[in-house]
Design a protein around this motif. Sequence first.
Motif, short mmCIF file in Angstrom:
data_model
loop_
_atom_site.label_atom_id
_atom_site.label_comp_id
_atom_site.label_asym_id
_atom_site.label_seq_id
_atom_site.Cartn_x
_atom_site.Cartn_y
_atom_site.Cartn_z
N ASP A 32 0.80 -1.22 0.00
CA ASP A 32 0.00 0.00 0.00
C ASP A 32 0.84 1.27 0.00
OD1 ASP A 32 -2.58 -1.09 -0.11
OD2 ASP A 32 -2.55 -1.53 2.04
N ARG A 33 2.05 1.21 0.52
CA ARG A 33 2.93 2.37 0.48
C ARG A 33 4.36 1.88 0.26
NH1 ARG A 33 1.42 1.78 5.92
NH2 ARG A 33 3.16 1.43 7.35
N ALA A 34 5.24 2.78 -0.11
CA ALA A 34 6.56 2.38 -0.61
C ALA A 34 7.51 1.90 0.47
CB ALA A 34 7.20 3.53 -1.37
N SER A 35 7.25 2.21 1.73
CA SER A 35 8.18 1.78 2.77
C SER A 35 7.41 1.32 4.01
CB SER A 35 9.13 2.91 3.16
OG SER A 35 8.42 3.99 3.74
N TYR A 36 8.04 0.39 4.75
CA TYR A 36 7.52 -0.09 6.02
C TYR A 36 6.06 -0.53 5.93
CZ TYR A 36 7.40 -0.67 11.07
OH TYR A 36 7.30 -1.20 12.32
N ALA A 37 5.77 -1.37 4.96
CA ALA A 37 4.44 -1.94 4.83
C ALA A 37 4.59 -3.40 4.43
CB ALA A 37 3.63 -1.19 3.78
N PHE A 38 3.69 -4.23 4.92
CA PHE A 38 3.72 -5.64 4.58
C PHE A 38 3.12 -5.85 3.20
CE2 PHE A 38 3.76 -5.44 9.20
CZ PHE A 38 4.88 -6.21 9.47
N ALA A 39 3.56 -6.92 2.55
CA ALA A 39 3.16 -7.16 1.16
C ALA A 39 1.70 -7.55 1.06
CB ALA A 39 4.03 -8.25 0.55
N LEU A 40 0.99 -6.93 0.11
CA LEU A 40 -0.28 -7.50 -0.33
C LEU A 40 0.01 -8.78 -1.09
CD1 LEU A 40 -2.00 -4.23 -1.57
CD2 LEU A 40 -2.78 -5.65 0.34
N VAL A 41 1.00 -8.69 -1.98
CA VAL A 41 1.50 -9.82 -2.74
C VAL A 41 2.97 -9.57 -3.01
CG1 VAL A 41 1.45 -11.04 -4.95
CG2 VAL A 41 -0.70 -10.38 -3.87
N SER A 42 3.79 -10.60 -2.95
CA SER A 42 5.19 -10.49 -3.38
C SER A 42 5.53 -11.71 -4.22
CB SER A 42 6.13 -10.38 -2.18
OG SER A 42 6.08 -11.54 -1.38
N ALA A 43 6.54 -11.54 -5.07
CA ALA A 43 6.96 -12.64 -5.94
C ALA A 43 8.48 -12.66 -6.01
CB ALA A 43 6.38 -12.48 -7.33
N ALA A 44 9.06 -13.83 -5.76
CA ALA A 44 10.50 -14.04 -5.87
C ALA A 44 10.75 -14.96 -7.05
CB ALA A 44 11.05 -14.66 -4.59
N VAL A 45 11.60 -14.52 -7.99
CA VAL A 45 11.86 -15.29 -9.20
C VAL A 45 13.36 -15.50 -9.38
CG1 VAL A 45 11.79 -15.21 -11.73
CG2 VAL A 45 9.77 -14.57 -10.41
N ALA A 50 12.95 -10.22 -14.11
CA ALA A 50 14.12 -11.09 -13.91
C ALA A 50 14.82 -11.36 -15.23
CB ALA A 50 13.69 -12.39 -13.25
N ALA A 51 14.04 -11.71 -16.26
CA ALA A 51 14.63 -12.04 -17.55
C ALA A 51 15.37 -10.86 -18.16
CB ALA A 51 13.54 -12.53 -18.50
N GLU A 52 14.86 -9.64 -17.88
CA GLU A 52 15.47 -8.44 -18.44
C GLU A 52 16.54 -7.84 -17.53
OE1 GLU A 52 12.16 -5.92 -19.25
OE2 GLU A 52 11.44 -7.14 -20.93
N GLY A 53 16.75 -8.45 -16.35
CA GLY A 53 17.77 -7.96 -15.45
C GLY A 53 17.44 -6.65 -14.77
N ARG A 54 16.16 -6.38 -14.56
CA ARG A 54 15.74 -5.13 -13.92
C ARG A 54 15.96 -5.19 -12.42
NH1 ARG A 54 10.04 -3.57 -16.97
NH2 ARG A 54 10.81 -3.78 -19.14
N GLU A 55 16.18 -4.02 -11.81
CA GLU A 55 16.33 -3.94 -10.36
C GLU A 55 14.97 -4.17 -9.70
OE1 GLU A 55 19.14 -3.65 -8.53
OE2 GLU A 55 20.14 -3.94 -10.45
N ALA A 56 15.03 -4.55 -8.41
CA ALA A 56 13.80 -4.81 -7.66
C ALA A 56 12.98 -3.55 -7.51
CB ALA A 56 14.12 -5.39 -6.29
N ALA A 57 11.65 -3.72 -7.49
CA ALA A 57 10.74 -2.59 -7.29
C ALA A 57 10.19 -2.63 -5.87
CB ALA A 57 9.61 -2.66 -8.28
#
Length: 330
Positions: A232-245, A323-330
């Motif tokens: 919900d906000r960019a810092s100090y918030a728990f994930a609604l959804v996260s994905a590790a690839v 991941a495939a494009e080598g982008r930094e984490a968001a």
Amino acid sequence: MQSIFYERARDVPHALQLGSQPGARYIGGGTNLLDLMKGDVEHPARLVDVTHAGLDRIEALPNGWLRIGAVARNSDTANHPLVRTRYPLLTQALLSGASPQLRNMATMAGNLLQRTRCPYFTDTAFDKCNKRMPGSGCGAREGWQRMHAILGASDACIAVNPSDMNVALAALDGVVAVAGQRGERRIPVTEFHRLPGNTPQFDTVLQPGELITGVELPPPQFNRYHYLKLRDRASYAFALVSAAVLLQMDGNTISHARVALGGVAHKPWRVPAAEALLTGVQLTDDVGRQVAAAMLAGASAYRDNQFKVELAQRAVVRALRNAAEGREAA
């Protein structure tokens, strides 16, 4: 007022001796346990401090694995040269969680054992929570479910595991090293956390008195990675959804892959059949959507969290592409 005894363990055998006493709980940074004690959720009679038990080292093992001590601080782990170079997915996940101050105190074992942030569990004003009071019911099922599980839930509990680190460790095929009165054992992270079933008060497969001594990671097998956290906000918030690839790519072709979801279940969510869809193919959005559909097979939502099914599918597609494009984490 309940009396609480504090004792400092000098090594692992001493910790196990102290931890075998009635009402004992191990404590590292205390960033979760102390909050729950202050909120009248946890009531340990004895705190066993394991921060001086020699469990803070991060070291390469002769077999190519990496061992991270149970009380290594999250900030130290995220910034350790061996972690940053060999397991950057873990660094991304750790740095996306909490705040710098909390990461400076929180430990690997504490993060593994982090309890749900479901408000019906953390707020004792609610009288229905099978995790806090077994048999009382699940207040969330008839209440507010926006942050709650869409996979692996049960009638007894729809809480989610709140940790970012656990999602990355599951994708990395990490192993939890545990010591107890009956000896040592190694538990894959994918098997360490439990689904709620009829006993949601038990978050993990740890036995009473057992102590996490470290986390071990196998030799690196992937050359592409991405951790995506939607919140919900960019810092100090728990994930609604996260994905590790994690992807191993030879040119444009994926030879093998790992995908884990967070924020959707009582444990990090892996589906081997979904990962197998990535073997030997070139990544396209159509392939990504097939993988996402397989990851979310059987998802079941409530009134307030129906959006999480599509959100999780979109997260998988985006994390795979990044991941495939080598982008930094968001």
